[in-house]
Design an enzyme around this catalytic site. Structure first.
Site, mmCIF file in Angstrom:
data_model
loop_
_atom_site.group_PDB
_atom_site.id
_atom_site.type_symbol
_atom_site.label_atom_id
_atom_site.label_comp_id
_atom_site.label_asym_id
_atom_site.label_seq_id
_atom_site.Cartn_x
_atom_site.Cartn_y
_atom_site.Cartn_z
ATOM 1 N N CYS A 106 32.785 -38.894 32.899
ATOM 2 C CA CYS A 106 33.599 -37.701 32.759
ATOM 3 C C CYS A 106 32.745 -36.431 32.866
ATOM 4 O O CYS A 106 31.986 -36.265 33.810
ATOM 5 C CB CYS A 106 34.390 -37.796 31.454
ATOM 6 S SG CYS A 106 35.887 -36.797 31.406
ATOM 7 N N HIS A 107 32.856 -35.525 31.891
ATOM 8 C CA HIS A 107 32.129 -34.263 31.900
ATOM 9 C C HIS A 107 30.635 -34.429 31.607
ATOM 10 O O HIS A 107 29.870 -33.475 31.745
ATOM 11 C CB HIS A 107 32.734 -33.289 30.888
ATOM 12 C CG HIS A 107 34.042 -32.724 31.310
ATOM 13 N ND1 HIS A 107 35.230 -33.392 31.091
ATOM 14 C CD2 HIS A 107 34.365 -31.568 31.927
ATOM 15 C CE1 HIS A 107 36.220 -32.660 31.555
ATOM 16 N NE2 HIS A 107 35.734 -31.553 32.068
#
Length: 180
Positions: A106-107
């Site tokens: 993800c991030h």
């Protein structure tokens, strides 16, 4: 197999911490929660507070060489806070410098960008990081999981929690080739 999980004191996406942690444990490995401060970290279920988890080691008091690999769980706030901590960034960079595998979901790819380890590599992430990855010299792809064996270290990246069933086996495979 001793695996570091790096998380800020607040903001880690709980499922992106707990599912890979469970995968490491079930594979017979030893997951270790590393943070920038001692005590407990606060996890989140998207924007809602979830559980807290005890920190095992502090990033300034441990080294990449003590592990077989690194997992970078996401959540929007987690990597954003970590990339502002020079010790956390150096910790991530050290894994790559030592040729140890790093898994990011993800991030969390922001940490790879900040550690300056994406140039010439192909990876995936949450879609909003695509420009950051390209600006750092990497190639972004929209795939469940991407394993990039570009020297000196393997990067295993994934986009989102829904990709965890593909992400966990991929990083476990990469980590299984390491030994301390």
């Amino acid at each position: 197999m001793r695996i570091a999980f790096l998380a800020a004191p607040q903001g880690v996406e709980q499922i992106e911490l707990t599912e890979p942690w469970k995968a490491v444990s079930e594979a017979g490995g030893s997951p270790v929660l590393v943070s920038t401060e001692p005590g407990r970290i606060q996890a989140f279920d998207h924007l809602d507070r979830a559980d807290t988890f005890a920190v095992d080691e502090v990033v300034g008091d441990t080294s990449a060489g003590a592990f077989d690999g690194l997992v970078l769980p996401g959540g929007l706030a987690n990597p954003d806070a970590l990339r502002m901590d020079r010790r956390a960034v150096a910790f991530v960079r050290a894994f790559c410098d030592l040729g140890l595998p790093v898994a990011s979901i993800c991030h969390a790819a922001w940490m790879l960008v900040e550690a300056d380890v994406v140039s010439g590599r192909v990876l995936t992430s949450w879609p909003s990081l695509k420009t950051d990855i390209r600006n750092a010299g990497g190639t972004w792809v929209d795939e469940q999981v991407r394993v990039c064996d570009h020297a000196p270290s393997t990067l295993v990246t994934s986009r989102r929690p829904a990709d965890l069933p593909a992400f966990c086996p991929a990083f476990l495979e990469a980590f299984s080739h390491q030994s301390v």
